[in-house]
Write an enzyme that holds these catalytic residues in place. Structure first.
Site, PDB file in Angstrom:
ATOM      1  N   VAL A 117      72.376  57.199  54.950  1.00 11.86           N
ATOM      2  CA  VAL A 117      72.391  56.334  55.876  1.00 11.86           C
ATOM      3  C   VAL A 117      72.362  56.758  57.276  1.00 11.86           C
ATOM      4  CG1 VAL A 117      73.872  54.176  58.051  1.00 11.86           C
ATOM      5  CG2 VAL A 117      75.190  55.205  55.363  1.00 11.86           C
ATOM      6  N   LYS A 153      84.737  53.880  58.646  1.00 10.01           N
ATOM      7  CA  LYS A 153      85.530  53.032  58.834  1.00 10.01           C
ATOM      8  C   LYS A 153      87.206  53.706  58.602  1.00 10.01           C
ATOM      9  CE  LYS A 153      83.781  52.916  54.726  1.00 10.01           C
ATOM     10  NZ  LYS A 153      83.328  53.036  53.834  1.00 10.01           N
ATOM     11  N   GLU A 207      79.573  47.018  63.207  1.00 10.77           N
ATOM     12  CA  GLU A 207      79.661  47.172  62.870  1.00 10.77           C
ATOM     13  C   GLU A 207      79.964  47.182  61.139  1.00 10.77           C
ATOM     14  OE1 GLU A 207      79.185  43.518  63.430  1.00 10.77           O
ATOM     15  OE2 GLU A 207      79.614  43.442  61.907  1.00 10.77           O
ATOM     16  N   GLY A 262      79.122  46.665  55.160  1.00 13.75           N
ATOM     17  CA  GLY A 262      77.520  46.509  54.970  1.00 13.75           C
ATOM     18  C   GLY A 262      76.848  46.237  56.366  1.00 13.75           C
ATOM     19  N   ILE A 289      76.445  42.589  57.006  1.00 11.76           N
ATOM     20  CA  ILE A 289      77.185  41.368  56.776  1.00 11.76           C
ATOM     21  C   ILE A 289      77.414  42.033  58.480  1.00 11.76           C
ATOM     22  CG2 ILE A 289      78.202  39.738  56.552  1.00 11.76           C
ATOM     23  CD1 ILE A 289      78.888  40.210  53.611  1.00 11.76           C
ATOM     24  N   GLU A 323      81.957  55.635  47.176  1.00  9.05           N
ATOM     25  CA  GLU A 323      81.854  57.013  48.029  1.00  9.05           C
ATOM     26  C   GLU A 323      82.002  58.025  47.045  1.00  9.05           C
ATOM     27  OE1 GLU A 323      82.747  56.494  51.271  1.00  9.05           O
ATOM     28  OE2 GLU A 323      81.854  54.121  50.761  1.00  9.05           O
ATOM     29  N   LYS A 345      88.448  48.922  54.772  1.00  9.66           N
ATOM     30  CA  LYS A 345      87.743  47.711  55.738  1.00  9.66           C
ATOM     31  C   LYS A 345      89.354  46.988  56.506  1.00  9.66           C
ATOM     32  CE  LYS A 345      83.585  49.234  53.553  1.00  9.66           C
ATOM     33  NZ  LYS A 345      83.048  49.022  51.960  1.00  9.66           N
ATOM     34  N   GLY A 371      75.294  50.516  51.172  1.00 12.96           N
ATOM     35  CA  GLY A 371      73.527  51.070  50.563  1.00 12.96           C
ATOM     36  C   GLY A 371      73.144  50.964  51.706  1.00 12.96           C
TER      37      GLY A 371
HETATM   38  N1  HSE Z   1      81.429  52.676  48.904  1.00 14.39           N
HETATM   39  C1  HSE Z   1      81.318  50.973  49.502  1.00 14.39           C
HETATM   40  C2  HSE Z   1      81.016  49.967  48.860  1.00 14.39           C
HETATM   41  C3  HSE Z   1      79.995  51.678  50.817  1.00 14.39           C
HETATM   42  O1  HSE Z   1      81.069  50.103  47.957  1.00 14.39           O
HETATM   43  O2  HSE Z   1      81.251  49.792  49.270  1.00 14.39           O
HETATM   44  C4  HSE Z   1      80.137  50.960  52.136  1.00 14.39           C
HETATM   45  O3  HSE Z   1      81.406  51.160  52.833  1.00 14.39           O
END
Ligand code: HSE
Length: 437
Positions: free
Chosen positions: A15, A107, A131, A136, A138, A192, A207, A304
């Site tokens: 990222v 998060k 955000e 991700g 959105i 992750e 989240k 991603g």
């Molecule tokens: N491991 C997370 C997923 C990445 O698969 O959505 C984004 O938080």
């Protein structure tokens, strides 16, 4: 033109490197949109020598993220280190206390320390933007925090983990194993570092806890979430769901009820015709139901490097556009000090429909005994289907029940009763059904 916004990035993994690339490649567009340049002036990561596909030679290198966070010559500290303690927490806290704006995709950190960090940010009059921490790319935080002012949220639910949705989608479409799908998700960079975090629901729970706070104005309560992952979902469940007109999704759901707020993460049957059932692969979706707006559904890439970088860059651009006295409100939509205590609704009182799959001995009276256990617990059945358990096990049958609305307590009691009756040859499977348009 206003002075350049000076950015320090801590963490240069997938990222972090994507954020640096986007800031570099889109520099001219961002300058025009924000009315000032955005420049990466400092970076911090473990390995200074690694090639990350972006030229960072003009940025000052720091081994210690917290030291970089406090520097007077950065305006924004971007935390992309990860983890709910250690350098991530220390550096974000240091940056806020030093009066720097912070952007984070973390998060886990917000789920655990978000309210405390928001209090510091609000006291110091700086922004804490996050955000990328939920769904991700959105823009769900902006939507809930800014665009939905005055709306009273009744329920927020969504597909918040790309890895799980990718696995469930491929299991259904290709009939392939859970393990094979997980390996591909890891190879593609969605999962992750520890994939149990994804598949057992922790990532979704983190989240969801943030969305709950935004939705209901309550303090974040990430430890009060009912959680089940997808590792128990089998091809038998996926096939049965399809035959009954449902699809299985791992949902995070937060809902206002008469007895408090439900926060739950579990595999869920949603009607195949619903919009959320059409969300496939690594795509995320969040549905928000409110009194004024009705139901809003946002969907888009949830995991991603690029999706996350898009949200991080949007947060940095918001800071570049903000002027003293014109910043966008409290971190979680309500002043952090005024967030209400979280009142938890007990899972036993959850009301809804249920899918129950039982593998039973093929003998007289089994069907009747199951039906009696349901009736004894006031459970009304919408359908009951018996199938062969599989060509190789002649003496067994699969019984699939779909209930009308009932309670979690009633279903647990009925299934315990069926188990005690001694007719089952395998563990019972129970999957909740979620109302979705
Ligand atoms: N491991 C997370 C997923 C990445 O698969 O959505 C984004 O938080």
């Amino acid at each position: 033109m206003a002075e350049a916004l000076r950015v320090g990035i801590a963490g240069l993994g997938t990222v972090g490197a994507s954020v640096a690339c986007v800031l570099n490649e889109k520099a001219a567009e961002l300058t025009r949109q924000c009315g000032r340049d955005i420049v990466v002036t400092a970076v911090s990561a473990r390995d200074p020598k690694r090639d990350r596909g972006v030229d960072l030679s003009a940025a000052k290198w720091f081994d210690d993220a917290a030291q970089m966070a406090e520097r007077a010559d950065i305006d924004v500290f971007v935390e992309l280190i990860g983890g709910d303690e250690g350098p991530a927490r220390a550096s974000v806290k240091a940056a806020l206390e030093a009066g720097r704006h912070v952007v984070t995709a973390n998060k886990a950190l917000l789920a655990k320390h978000g309210v405390q960090l928001a209090e510091i940010a609000e006291k110091r009059g700086v922004l804490l933007n996050y955000e990328a921490a939920v769904a991700g790319g959105i823009p769900v935080i902006k939507t809930m925090r800014e665009a939905m002012a005055g709306n009273q949220v009744t329920r927020v639910f969504g597909i918040l983990n790309g890895t799980c949705n990718y696995i469930l989608t491929r299991m259904e479409a290709e009939g392939i194993s859970f393990d094979a799908c997980l390996k591909d998700a890891q190879r593609l960079g969605y999962a992750e570092a520890d994939p149990t975090f994804d598949i057992e629901g922790h990532d979704t729970a983190h989240k969801l806890s943030i969305l709950t706070s935004l939705a209901f104005g309550t303090r974040i309560a990430a430890n009060d979430i009912y959680m089940e992952g997808i590792s128990n979902i089998t091809q038998a469940d996926i096939r049965a769901a399809a035959e009954l007109g449902y699809r299985i999704k791992l949902l995070g759901v937060a809902q206002r009820t008469d007895s408090g707020i439900e926060q739950r993460v579990h595999p869920t049957m949603v009607p195949t015709a619903s919009v959320i059932a059409q969300v496939h692969g690594v795509t995320n979706a969040v549905a928000i139901e409110t009194d004024i707006l009705g139901e809003l559904l946002l969907s888009g890439p949830g995991a991603g490097g690029n999706a996350t970088a898009s949200a991080v860059v949007g947060d940095i651009a918001d800071i570049a556009k903000s002027r003293p006295g014109f910043q966008h409100g409290p971190v979680f939509g309500w002043p952090a000090k005024e967030l209400k205590p979280y009142k938890k609704a007990q899972m036993r009182s959850h009301a809804g429909g249920y899918f129950i799959r039982l593998t039973v001995h093929d003998r007289i009276g089994v069907f009747a005994a199951i039906a009696k256990r349901m009736a004894d617990n006031d459970i009304s059945l919408e359908s009951i289907v018996q199938q062969a358990a599989g060509p190789e096990i002649e003496a067994q049958k699969t019984v699939i029940l779909v209930t009308h609305e009932t309670t979690e307590a009633a279903v647990r009691k009925a299934v315990e009763g069926v188990t005690k009756d001694g007719h089952l040859t395998d563990k019972p499977q129970v999957i909740r059904i979620e109302r979705a348009e």
